[in-house]
Design an enzyme around this catalytic site. Structure first.
Site, PDB file in Angstrom:
ATOM      1  N   ASP A 262       0.883  -1.159   0.000  1.00 51.83           N
ATOM      2  CA  ASP A 262       0.000   0.000   0.000  1.00 51.83           C
ATOM      3  C   ASP A 262       0.930   1.220   0.000  1.00 51.83           C
ATOM      4  OD1 ASP A 262      -2.061   1.821   0.106  1.00 51.83           O
ATOM      5  OD2 ASP A 262      -3.209   0.715   1.587  1.00 51.83           O
TER       6      ASP A 262
HETATM    7  C1  BGC Z   1      -5.047   3.254  -0.024  1.00 53.19           C
HETATM    8  C2  BGC Z   1      -5.069   2.312  -1.206  1.00 53.19           C
HETATM    9  C3  BGC Z   1      -4.875   3.102  -2.472  1.00 53.19           C
HETATM   10  C4  BGC Z   1      -3.558   3.867  -2.380  1.00 53.19           C
HETATM   11  C5  BGC Z   1      -3.254   4.691  -3.596  1.00 53.19           C
HETATM   12  C6  BGC Z   1      -3.820   4.144  -0.025  1.00 53.19           C
HETATM   13  O1  BGC Z   1      -3.939   5.145   0.936  1.00 53.19           O
HETATM   14  O2  BGC Z   1      -5.110   2.519   1.174  1.00 53.19           O
HETATM   15  O3  BGC Z   1      -6.285   1.613  -1.248  1.00 53.19           O
HETATM   16  O4  BGC Z   1      -4.883   2.237  -3.576  1.00 53.19           O
HETATM   17  O5  BGC Z   1      -3.634   4.747  -1.279  1.00 53.19           O
HETATM   18  O6  BGC Z   1      -4.088   5.779  -3.708  1.00 53.19           O
END
Ligand code: BGC
Length: 725
Positions: A262
């Site tokens: 993530d």
């Molecule tokens: C989220 C993800 C997301 C990523 C990119 C993170 O804060 O948990 O689900 O894909 O950001 O935006």
């Protein structure tokens, strides 16, 4: 009713997806080996970390492009610069809009895997058009507490339902030649302390509740990429968790694709190298606006080279990561570049958004058939509540979408009412963090409007606005809801309107359960409308006026009170700042409500129709020692066409370890004209009867008596049948 007029041709049949990694034949694997042999260590390392906000590095010299990603999960996200700059100023002329599909919970509420496929197809097609290689979805974390700010994005409290919908979503995306990314692996079930919280749970809860949807994504959906979660599991960050990534995902499930972190979820170079993380993604990593920041990542040169040079980490570990990235690139033709062009803002995509909303909106209560409204008898409607005319696409956090358009409920109602019914709107409450409005005068105005109208419709529920200027932490990433109470004085408003006009319908928006106990008994008609995408207002209006017969079913239990929900009753939430113990164990959602005999507000699987169904003729036939065929018939006994979700639960009469009262093991959505009957067949294999025995670390089927419970909701069982295995 034009229920059957919808052209199913546009939705496609579920194609048998052939896109497994088995397709990557030995000659491609050889090509990959030879590419790797041509790379310097630095070039390899360049591929295993971000090179931009949504790209990971390529090797230009060898014709390997960057891998381009986009959120996810319910539309292709706006273009974003390396420092999230679109929040401040969208670049003019950029192709940055997309079809805004209903959120994950609404998709799951359709209980229709065919729509899961159609949904994924829209994402894949628009991703192609926008030049994206990976869509960051589906989000399949289990809905453990009603408070999780991201519940709307997830699917269900039930791993089987989540898995069935998500597998088709993934096939839909990947059949377009784009990769899906199932997220967030694993145990990311709250936003409070999400980057640091350590989750402790039993092996049984992990295997039976929190992992199966991911397993289905990998084993049945052949997903190309997996996104690790922020939180820790048993003391180690999920994005580089040895047990999750190496032992289970890549070991037991044989995953051949890539694991990405993530955003900013990689915390330790050695762990990231050794414990299965293939690409480190992020934007903000403590390096501010330094343009060279990507070289300073956990998985970038500065950190990795010394470990390889000193022999602490063999270069083959890096090779394996690069090999996985290249495999995904070959599988989706990122390297050859002859990808399908995709399509953008098409009528077909909008129709799919509409169809998902029509099938996902849930009719919760309909006493004395207050719904559907009869267009020719009603002269005036009072539409009350700020949610009635609010756009939701840009809310919620990373799942936000810049929609081509978004039909609000008020617009949808006006479209159907044309000039035949007078529609008057008043806001009723203000959506604001610090109340500035005089609530009493807003309520007074609403009461006035309601008492002079034939029908009142009040729009309440959650809101998901989450921008820099309007930070409301309700349905929004990074925060959970503070409680389950109706916000902005809605209880008072609804009670007053119900008193002024008993012909009042309540529509709830948002990411799931909300406490409606203050007025529920007085309300005859209640609808759950989620955040239902760009066509949501049209879908809702069609249901209200009976042009569409509702067929959505809750993918989560709505408890009466927050205290009734198992994470809060048996478990811990949100933990002590360091650790949260999932003491609720396997008793998540209806597994708890059934077993502990707690009556919910609305049960898992609940959802009403404007017609009625009769279930009969259940029979079972053992076709192998642990394989059972179940047959039954279903008849639409009402006067209009409709669809029923036939839910099959299994109850194990006696087992060595305690089991939930019943568990969902199969379902079918059946479309029936008035008077029509259909014969249904369910095939159950050992998965339907087994449980995880953590004393031996094995799934087991214990011989004995099982009971089939088939019904229209988890609390509305119509057929029962015992058999022995
Ligand atoms: C989220 C993800 C997301 C990523 C990119 C993170 O804060 O948990 O689900 O894909 O950001 O935006």
């Amino acid at each position: 009713m034009n229920f059957f007029k919808i052209s199913w041709a546009i939705l496609l049949c579920i194609a048998i997806s052939t896109s497994s990694f088995a397709q990557i034949n030995t000659s491609t694997e050889k090509k990959i080996d030879s590419l790797i042999s041509l790379m310097t260590l630095q070039e390899k390392i360049g591929m295993i970390h971000a090179s931009g906000a949504f790209t990971s590095g390529g090797v230009k010299r060898l014709g390997i492009p960057e891998l381009v990603m986009s959120d996810g999960p319910s539309g292709v996200r706006r273009e974003i610069g390396n420092f999230w700059e679109y929040y401040r100023k969208p670049r003019p002329g950029y192709l940055d809009s997309s079809t805004y599909l209903p959120v994950g919970m609404c998709l799951a509420a359709t209980w229709n895997p065919i729509l899961g496929y159609a949904y994924g197809k829209v994402l894949g097609s628009e991703a192609n058009f926008r030049g994206k290689d990976v869509i960051l979805g589906p989000s399949v974390n289990i809905i453990r507490t009603p408070l999780n700010g991201r519940n709307f994005e997830y699917q269900s409290e039930d791993p089987y339902l989540s898995g069935k919908i998500s597998v088709e979503y993934i096939k839909g995306v990947q059949d377009q030649g784009v990769s899906a990314s199932v997220k967030h692996f694993a145990a990311n079930n709250q936003e409070v302390d999400r980057r640091t919280i350590n989750v402790e749970m039993s092996e049984r809860a992990l295997r039976e509740i929190y992992l199966p949807a991911f397993k289905a994504a990998v084993v049945e959906g052949n997903v190309n990429t997996v996104m690790g979660a922020y939180n820790k599991l048993r003391g180690q960050h999920a994005s580089h968790n040895e047990y999750l990534n190496n032992k289970i995902l890549k070991g037991e499930w044989g995953f051949k694709g890539l694991v990405m972190s993530d955003w900013e979820a990689a915390n330790n170079t050695l762990e990231a190298l050794l414990y299965g993380l293939d690409i480190e993604m992020g934007v903000e990593i403590d390096l501010g606006t330094d343009p060279t920041k990507y070289n300073k990542y956990v998985l970038a040169d500065t950190s990795v080279v010394p470990l390889v040079k000193s022999g602490k980490v063999p270069e083959s570990v890096i090779d394996d990561k690069v090999r996985r990235i290249l495999r995904v690139m070959y599988k989706t033709r990122v390297i050859e570049g002859n990808r399908p062009q995709g399509a953008y803002n098409t009528l077909e995509h909008q129709q799919i958004a509409l169809k998902v909303a029509e099938e996902g909106i849930v009719l919760l209560k309909n006493t004395n058939n207050i719904l559907p409204l009869n267009k020719s008898k009603i002269k005036s409607i009072a539409v009350i509540g700020a949610n009635a005319d609010r756009k939701n696409a840009l809310g919620g956090g990373s799942s936000q979408v810049k929609a081509f358009y978004e039909i609000t409920p008020l617009q949808g109602i006006k479209t159907i009412a044309k000039d035949k019914i007078a529609i008057n709107f008043t806001e009723g409450y203000r959506i604001e963090r610090t109340p500035t409005a005089n609530t009493d005068s807003l309520i007074k105005e609403a009461v006035k409007l309601a008492s002079s109208a034939d029908v009142a419709i009040v729009f309440g529920g959650w809101t998901n606005k989450n921008t820099d200027t309007d930070r409301l932490f309700l349905d929004a990433e990074t925060n959970d809801k503070p409680n389950m109470d109706m916000p902005f004085g809605q209880d008072k408003l609804i009670a007053a309107v119900l008193k002024a006009n008993p012909k009042t319908i309540i529509v709830l928006l948002g990411g799931g359960a909300i406490d409606i106990t203050q007025w529920e008994e007085k309300a005859s008609g209640i609808i759950e409308s989620w955040y239902s995408g760009m066509e949501g207002g049209n879908a809702l209006a069609k249901i209200i006026f009976g042009e569409v017969n509702p067929s959505g079913k809750l993918p989560v239990t709505f408890p009466r009170k927050l205290e009734d929900s198992p994470a809060h009753k048996l478990g811990e939430y949100p933990g002590n700042g360091n650790t949260v113990h999932y003491k609720d164990d396997i008793y998540v959602g209806y597994r708890y409500f059934d077993t502990y005999k707690v009556k919910p507000q609305f049960a898992f699987g609940h959802g009403l129709s404007y017609t009625t169904f009769r279930y009969n003729n259940i029979k079972t036939r053992k076709i192998a020692p642990d394989k059972v065929e179940v047959t039954m018939s279903i008849t639409n006994t009402g006067k209009i066409a409709g669809a029923e979700v036939v839910q099959l639960y299994i109850k194990d009469e006696k087992s060595s370890l305690p089991r939930p009262y019943k568990e969902l093991k199969s379902f079918q959505k059946v479309f029936l004209k008035d008077g029509e009957s259909k014969h249904l067949t369910f095939l159950l294999n050992s998965d339907a009867f087994s449980y995880y025995d953590d004393r031996n670390g094995k799934w087991v089927v214990e011989p004995g008596i099982f009971e089939l419970l088939i019904g229209s909701a988890s609390d509305d069982i119509r057929l029962k049948h015992k058999f022995s295995l």
